[in-house]
Design an enzyme around this catalytic site. Sequence first.
Site, PDB file in Angstrom:
ATOM      1  N   SER A  84       3.577  -1.940  10.280  1.00  0.00           N
ATOM      2  CA  SER A  84       4.996  -2.204  10.761  1.00  0.00           C
ATOM      3  C   SER A  84       5.568  -3.557  10.113  1.00  0.00           C
ATOM      4  CB  SER A  84       5.374  -1.808  12.030  1.00  0.00           C
ATOM      5  OG  SER A  84       4.912  -0.395  12.355  1.00  0.00           O
ATOM      6  N   GLU A 121      -6.655   4.884   7.821  1.00  0.00           N
ATOM      7  CA  GLU A 121      -6.480   6.223   7.483  1.00  0.00           C
ATOM      8  C   GLU A 121      -7.530   6.938   6.637  1.00  0.00           C
ATOM      9  OE1 GLU A 121      -2.544   5.766   5.556  1.00  0.00           O
ATOM     10  OE2 GLU A 121      -1.854   4.966   7.558  1.00  0.00           O
ATOM     11  N   GLU A 160      -5.263  -4.792  10.588  1.00  0.00           N
ATOM     12  CA  GLU A 160      -4.260  -3.789  10.839  1.00  0.00           C
ATOM     13  C   GLU A 160      -4.579  -3.057  12.124  1.00  0.00           C
ATOM     14  OE1 GLU A 160      -2.288  -2.642   6.912  1.00  0.00           O
ATOM     15  OE2 GLU A 160      -3.856  -1.353   7.288  1.00  0.00           O
ATOM     16  N   LYS A 191       0.154   4.414  -0.300  1.00  0.00           N
ATOM     17  CA  LYS A 191      -0.615   5.403   0.289  1.00  0.00           C
ATOM     18  C   LYS A 191      -0.281   6.636  -0.693  1.00  0.00           C
ATOM     19  CE  LYS A 191       0.016   3.070   4.792  1.00  0.00           C
ATOM     20  NZ  LYS A 191       0.057   3.343   6.190  1.00  0.00           N
ATOM     21  N   ASN A 200       0.825  -1.302  -0.126  1.00  0.00           N
ATOM     22  CA  ASN A 200      -0.034   0.056  -0.171  1.00  0.00           C
ATOM     23  C   ASN A 200       0.782   1.441   0.072  1.00  0.00           C
ATOM     24  OD1 ASN A 200      -1.789   2.196   0.396  1.00  0.00           O
ATOM     25  ND2 ASN A 200      -2.367   1.591   2.744  1.00  0.00           N
ATOM     26  N   HIS A 222      -9.489   1.116   4.942  1.00  0.00           N
ATOM     27  CA  HIS A 222      -8.014   1.493   5.854  1.00  0.00           C
ATOM     28  C   HIS A 222      -8.353   2.470   6.963  1.00  0.00           C
ATOM     29  CE1 HIS A 222      -3.901   2.596   6.480  1.00  0.00           C
ATOM     30  NE2 HIS A 222      -3.752   1.617   6.020  1.00  0.00           N
ATOM     31  N   GLY A 266       2.672   2.390  10.776  1.00  0.00           N
ATOM     32  CA  GLY A 266       3.694   3.314  10.767  1.00  0.00           C
ATOM     33  C   GLY A 266       4.497   3.457  11.986  1.00  0.00           C
TER      34      GLY A 266
HETATM   35  P1  PGA Z   1       3.052   0.553   7.728  1.00  0.00           P
HETATM   36  O1  PGA Z   1       1.623   0.563   7.106  1.00  0.00           O
HETATM   37  O2  PGA Z   1       3.519  -1.167   6.976  1.00  0.00           O
HETATM   38  O3  PGA Z   1       3.735   1.543   7.226  1.00  0.00           O
HETATM   39  O4  PGA Z   1       2.869   0.360   9.162  1.00  0.00           O
HETATM   40  C1  PGA Z   1       0.730  -0.691   6.726  1.00  0.00           C
HETATM   41  C2  PGA Z   1      -0.543  -0.118   6.301  1.00  0.00           C
HETATM   42  O5  PGA Z   1      -1.051   0.881   6.751  1.00  0.00           O
HETATM   43  O6  PGA Z   1      -1.339  -0.582   5.213  1.00  0.00           O
END
Ligand code: PGA
Length: 248
Positions: A206, A92, A160, A11, A9, A90, A166
């Site tokens: 992560s 976000e 997640e 983003k 992803n 997601h 992140g």
């Molecule tokens: P990350 O994000 O691997 O940077 O923690 C995962 C995600 O939000 O899909």
Amino acid sequence: MRTKLAAGNWKMNGLKAALSELGEMAAAASGPAEVLICPPVTLVAAAADAAEGLAIGGQDCHAKASGAHTGDVSAAMLADAGAEYVILGHSERRTDHDEHDEDVRAKCEAAWDAGLKVVLCVGESLEEREASNTLDIIGGQLAKSIPDGATGHNLVVAYEPIWAIGTGKVPTTDQIGEVHDFMRARLEKRFGEGVGRSVRLLYGGSVKPSNAGEIFAVSNVDGALVGGASLKAADFVPIIEALNASAG
Ligand code: PGA
């Protein structure tokens, strides 16, 4: 047997130059695991053209098929641009755009109508985990955001934990296993054993080359949804390789 899935992803990251990362990722995609990259929408068509052997996906779609929705993208537009998948729900999107389970469900129906496969995200906040509410939250999100009609072909679920995205913080393998076993049981109960067993369950938050192997060894983990470590082939290829190794 469920085909393992390594999903990236990107983003809101990536200009045209980032497409140069796809070649090495595509080369690593010749193993047993399927590899999916979800670039920003501006790169979906170019990525689909450039990357033979990689599946390409969007990161969101509108719940309506077309119409007066300035700035939005429909599922059919993603499919037309060459996307095979779309990420929905997601955290976000849920936070930045106030998306709720009902919105995710409507988007999922729109995606299925357009022939897209959905990577549907669920996850608890730190407060919810600390209050021992994780399984309640995940159970509610699964029940409310997945429409009827799920199959192992049209649905992938990504667990997640919001506090792991992140942040460099990762749940213990026991914590991941608990949630994944719970999600498997819930899907089997609602959709029947055959469908419930065929839906792939990804862990996200992560994931890095250094922790991928131990995460992929956890029961009912069929792959990963990777953010930061999917941007560069140097990070994502070792994760794909760890998943291929776990497929035996
Ligand atoms: P990350 O994000 O691997 O940077 O923690 C995962 C995600 O939000 O899909």
